[in-house]
Design an enzyme around this catalytic site. Structure first.
Site, PDB file in Angstrom:
ATOM      1  N   LYS B  82     -12.377 -25.299  48.762  1.00 25.13           N
ATOM      2  CA  LYS B  82     -12.066 -26.661  49.473  1.00 25.13           C
ATOM      3  C   LYS B  82     -12.463 -26.241  50.881  1.00 25.13           C
ATOM      4  CE  LYS B  82      -8.410 -30.001  49.421  1.00 25.13           C
ATOM      5  NZ  LYS B  82      -6.971 -30.260  48.947  1.00 25.13           N
ATOM      6  N   SER B 157      -6.376 -34.403  46.677  1.00 27.32           N
ATOM      7  CA  SER B 157      -7.703 -34.275  47.737  1.00 27.32           C
ATOM      8  C   SER B 157      -8.633 -33.334  47.532  1.00 27.32           C
ATOM      9  CB  SER B 157      -7.066 -34.035  49.196  1.00 27.32           C
ATOM     10  OG  SER B 157      -6.341 -33.117  49.003  1.00 27.32           O
ATOM     11  N   SER B 181      -2.851 -32.663  44.971  1.00 26.20           N
ATOM     12  CA  SER B 181      -4.093 -32.604  45.238  1.00 26.20           C
ATOM     13  C   SER B 181      -4.723 -31.555  44.671  1.00 26.20           C
ATOM     14  CB  SER B 181      -4.240 -32.419  46.811  1.00 26.20           C
ATOM     15  OG  SER B 181      -3.850 -33.473  47.518  1.00 26.20           O
TER      16      SER B 181
END
Lengths: 64, 472
Positions: B82, B157, B181
């Site tokens: 990420k 997310s 997330s």
């Protein structure tokens, strides 16, 4: 003290001014609508019996 | 070897082939780069791709393995991170064009550990800006798309981490979980996603959202892969003040122990929230299957569960605003407008409100611990709906109309608040072919138990073997 569960617009605008938030009306209007919905969440803890409960804050002392 | 097949092997399967030299890391990386090229127009999983670096590392891995220097199951495995895990020399945007040119001069601990394990970084994965949203929409770098239906959100997310792993663009990815997330996009994309215990994995070198609720963790296609990643990345880090020095078990070793006699608590409160009937059906079936596998199922009550979401939100918003305050003042107009709203709203949380929330948090933590006097695991839904269309603001479930953000996070936030380990595992597919996940949680630092139960369930089902047909 009276329990506050609502953020009235006047208070919001005073606080927004102190915080120097974007003064364009449409943005503040949007922010107020958003915060007004969220505000009761910020006060949820007031409805819980927290006698003798300390905050969960961490003091990290240096490790040896 | 079929290149699409290579892209859907698990870590376990690929590592056996790589170790026996039946396939080279270079071949594996080339297959994944081809898959990325083919699918990126539809998915938009990546912000930064590193093809030359990845091929170089793959060649190096090949030479090492030829020379007998095999590092372990992640050696030669292509991964994504990420785009808020710092990687030295590689730009780190955190999903915002404000940081389009920011290049960290040091690695995050997670990146370093994966590098040491021999994993090969394919690129930095797209995310909801600053990790501050559960849908995977991003106005700066483009929305992410769910591989099972590209008109729909992958969740967030860690949306890019989910879409890349679910579509075979990488073998696994790392995400972060502050309100759900990792677990939300994992559930919506048919993956296994683990939020470990707070402090189990180092937060050093990650863009912060909420200091006391951020949890890095793995997103994989199988439970075994999750355990293998945990073996590589868990552990004490003196550079992270919250890092735990608790001993680390071999997370993969205890996977195959049976779950006979394990007591699984099913709190009734999550089912009092709005839950789509198809989702509830699959989640309850999953719980029932745990019973057939030997666990005992107990309906329980979880005090303060309903309040925990508001408490978690208050703490998250105050901390996120405190962290991003300088940025808001300098470049507020450059932020995603929805993220900007959330950050500004955090300014309205008083210090007293924050402290009261932290007191309520301690009480919730104590009461959560008390639950584990009676059970070893908790089970329930991960997300109450399947993936909605990109751009959806509100969803109707039965007679209730709710905003997408509180809906997506309603079952995940409590575990960010108490820091307990929680995993999502695929447990079905809706009539529309969309994945459903169910959530298992354990007591602090008992990831081994959580993984064991998740593995037992997974091995008794076939959901994890399904692959998306990706429309371009």
């Amino acid at each position: 003290m009276e329990k506050i569960n609502r953020l009235d617009k006047e208070t919001f605008l005073s606080v927004a001014k102190i915080l120097k938030l974007d003064e364009k009306n449409s943005h503040l209007e949007e922010l107020y609508t958003y915060v007004e919905k969220l505000f009761p969440n910020f006060k949820v803890a007031e409805g819980i019996d927290l006698k003798e409960i300390e905050p969960m804050l961490t003091l990290i002392l240096p490790k040896e | 070897m079929d290149s699409k097949g290579l892209c859907y092997f698990s870590v376990g399967e690929l590592s056996r082939l790589i170790r026996k030299k039946e396939v080279s890391p270079v071949e594996v990386v080339k297959a994944h780069l081809a898959r990325i090229e083919a699918l990126e127009p539809a998915l938009n999983s990546f912000i930064t791709l590193l093809p030359e670096q990845a091929l170089e590392e793959a060649s190096k891995a090949e030479r090492q393995i030829e020379a007998g220097q095999y590092r372990g199951p992640l050696h030669g495995i292509p991964i994504g991170l990420k785009d808020l895990f710092y990687v030295k020399g590689v730009r780190n945007t955190s999903g915002s064009k404000i940081f389009d040119h920011f290049i960290p001069d040091h690695d995050s601990t997670i990146a370093l550990k994966l590098k040491d394990a021999g994993a090969i970084l394919l690129g930095k994965l797209n995310l909801h800006q600053f990790a501050y949203g559960p849908t995977g929409e991003n106005p700066d770098y483009g929305n992410m798309h769910n591989p099972w239906d590209t008109k729909r959100i992958p969740g967030g997310s860690s949306g890019g981490s989910a879409s890349a792993t679910a579509s075979g663009q990488c073998t696994l990815a790392m995400g972060t979980d502050t309100g759900g997330s990792i677990r939300i996009p994992s559930a919506l994309c048919g993956l296994v996603g683990l939020k470990p215990t707070y402090g189990r994995l180092s937060r050093y070198g990650m863009t912060v959202l909420s200091w006391s609720q951020d949890h890095p963790g793995p997103m994989t296609r199988t439970v075994e892969d999750c355990a293998l990643v945990m073996n590589a990345v868990a552990g004490y880090d003196p550079r992270d003040p919250s890092s735990s020095n608790r001993s680390i078990p071999d997370f993969a070793q205890s996977l195959t122990e049976n779950i006979k006699g394990l007591r699984v608590g099913v709190p009734k409160e999550p089912f009092e929230d709005p839950v789509d009937s198809e989702v509830e059906h699959f989640v309850r079936n999953a719980i029932e299957l745990l019973g057939k596998l030997g666990a005992t199922i107990h309906e329980i009550s979880w005090p303060l569960y309903h309040e925990s979401k508001a408490i978690a939100t208050t703490i998250l918003m105050a901390e996120a605003t405190a962290y991003h305050s300088p940025l808001m003042k300098r470049q507020g107009s450059c932020l995603d407008p929805k993220v900007r709203l959330r950050l500004e709203a955090g300014l309205l949380i008083s210090a007293v409100d924050y402290l009261q929330a932290q007191r309520a948090r301690r009480l919730f933590y104590q009461q959560s611990c008390d639950l584990f006097n009676k059970v070893e695991l908790l089970a329930g839904p991960t997300v109450p709906i399947t993936a909605c269309n990109i751009g959806t603001e509100e969803v109707q479930i039965g007679n209730t109309r709710m905003g997408v953000i509180p809906l997506l996070t309603q079952h995940t936030r409590p575990y960010n608040l108490n820091g307990f380990p929680a995993i999502t595992v695929p447990c079905g597919f809706s009539k529309n072919g969309l994945p459903v996940g169910f959530q298992l949680a354990g007591k602090p630092f008992d990831e081994a138990m959580v993984l064991r139960a998740a593995f037992a369930y997974e091995q008794a089902t076939e959901w994890h073997q399904r692959r998306p047909l990706i429309s371009k």
